[in-house]
Scaffold this motif. Structure first.
Motif, mmCIF file in Angstrom:
data_model
loop_
_atom_site.group_PDB
_atom_site.id
_atom_site.type_symbol
_atom_site.label_atom_id
_atom_site.label_comp_id
_atom_site.label_asym_id
_atom_site.label_seq_id
_atom_site.Cartn_x
_atom_site.Cartn_y
_atom_site.Cartn_z
ATOM 1 N N ILE A 1 2.615 9.321 0.648
ATOM 2 C CA ILE A 1 2.894 7.906 0.469
ATOM 3 C C ILE A 1 1.176 7.806 -0.771
ATOM 4 C CG2 ILE A 1 2.177 5.670 0.324
ATOM 5 C CD1 ILE A 1 4.052 6.067 3.234
ATOM 6 N N ARG A 2 -0.061 8.194 -0.446
ATOM 7 C CA ARG A 2 -0.890 8.814 -0.959
ATOM 8 C C ARG A 2 -0.458 9.228 -2.401
ATOM 9 N NH1 ARG A 2 -4.228 8.672 -4.616
ATOM 10 N NH2 ARG A 2 -6.126 9.206 -4.142
ATOM 11 N N HIS A 3 -0.028 10.420 -2.744
ATOM 12 C CA HIS A 3 0.279 11.170 -3.656
ATOM 13 C C HIS A 3 1.927 10.637 -4.286
ATOM 14 C CE1 HIS A 3 -2.681 14.041 -3.171
ATOM 15 N NE2 HIS A 3 -2.031 14.502 -1.423
ATOM 16 N N GLU A 4 2.864 10.053 -3.623
ATOM 17 C CA GLU A 4 3.615 9.524 -4.777
ATOM 18 C C GLU A 4 3.649 8.347 -4.771
ATOM 19 O OE1 GLU A 4 8.254 7.194 -3.336
ATOM 20 O OE2 GLU A 4 6.894 8.046 -1.849
ATOM 21 N N VAL B 1 3.427 -1.276 -0.301
ATOM 22 C CA VAL B 1 3.887 -2.139 1.229
ATOM 23 C C VAL B 1 5.118 -1.670 1.662
ATOM 24 C CG1 VAL B 1 3.092 -3.953 2.297
ATOM 25 C CG2 VAL B 1 1.937 -3.682 0.753
ATOM 26 N N GLY B 2 5.822 -2.119 0.460
ATOM 27 C CA GLY B 2 7.143 -2.146 1.568
ATOM 28 C C GLY B 2 7.232 -0.169 2.165
ATOM 29 N N THR B 3 7.147 -0.032 1.289
ATOM 30 C CA THR B 3 7.197 1.900 1.844
ATOM 31 C C THR B 3 6.209 2.253 2.824
ATOM 32 O OG1 THR B 3 7.753 2.416 -1.044
ATOM 33 C CG2 THR B 3 7.145 4.474 1.485
ATOM 34 N N ILE B 4 5.389 1.786 3.320
ATOM 35 C CA ILE B 4 4.529 1.666 4.145
ATOM 36 C C ILE B 4 5.020 1.455 5.425
ATOM 37 C CG2 ILE B 4 2.348 1.144 5.394
ATOM 38 C CD1 ILE B 4 1.263 1.284 2.348
#
Length: 140
Positions: free
Chosen positions: A75-78, A113-116
């Motif tokens: 997620i950090r990289h995306e 936030v939704g992805t997390i």
């Protein structure tokens, strides 16, 4: 009213039932409707539209659950264009805390936030959003 079937762990169903009883809801369906409205309205603050925002997102998870640490890194990289920085630390015997600092529009922040939140094995997600310009401050 349409009926929607949702699968969830028995422990969560028990917690919903207990919450409904303790807070005067008529049942778990009312709790889920209320929570759904809250979630959908969460990023619907028109006063923040078009403004540059900063958000902190705190994520708690059990590091022994699959490949969750890798998912957080992905997620950090995306979302590298939104994630200004992140921090990882251990909490207790088996939990990890991941802190993301985000910068961008409300749409960009809500996407991250939704992805997390949708990531399997995430226990809790907390966040706050602040405008980076002169104006109203929103804290959740």
């Amino acid at each position: 009213m349409p009926i929607v079937s949702v699968s969830m762990p028995e422990e969560l169903v028990d917690r919903l039932d207990q919450f409904a009883t303790e807070h005067g809801y008529s049942g778990r369906s009312e709790v889920i409707r209320d929570a759904s409205r809250e979630l959908l309205d969460e990023f619907d603050d028109e006063s923040l539209d078009g403004r540059q925002l900063m958000a902190t997102v705190t994520v708690m998870f059990d590091y022994q659950s699959g490949d969750i640490e890798r998912k957080m890194m992905d997620i950090r990289h995306e979302y590298d264009d939104v994630v200004a920085t992140n921090f990882h630390t251990h909490v207790g015997e088996k939990n990890c805390l991941e802190l993301f600092v985000l910068e961008g529009s409300m749409d960009a922040i809500s996407t991250v936030v939704g992805t997390i939140r949708a990531t399997k094995d995430v226990h809790t997600v907390g966040y706050s959003v602040l405008p980076m310009d002169e104006g109203r401050v929103l804290l959740d």
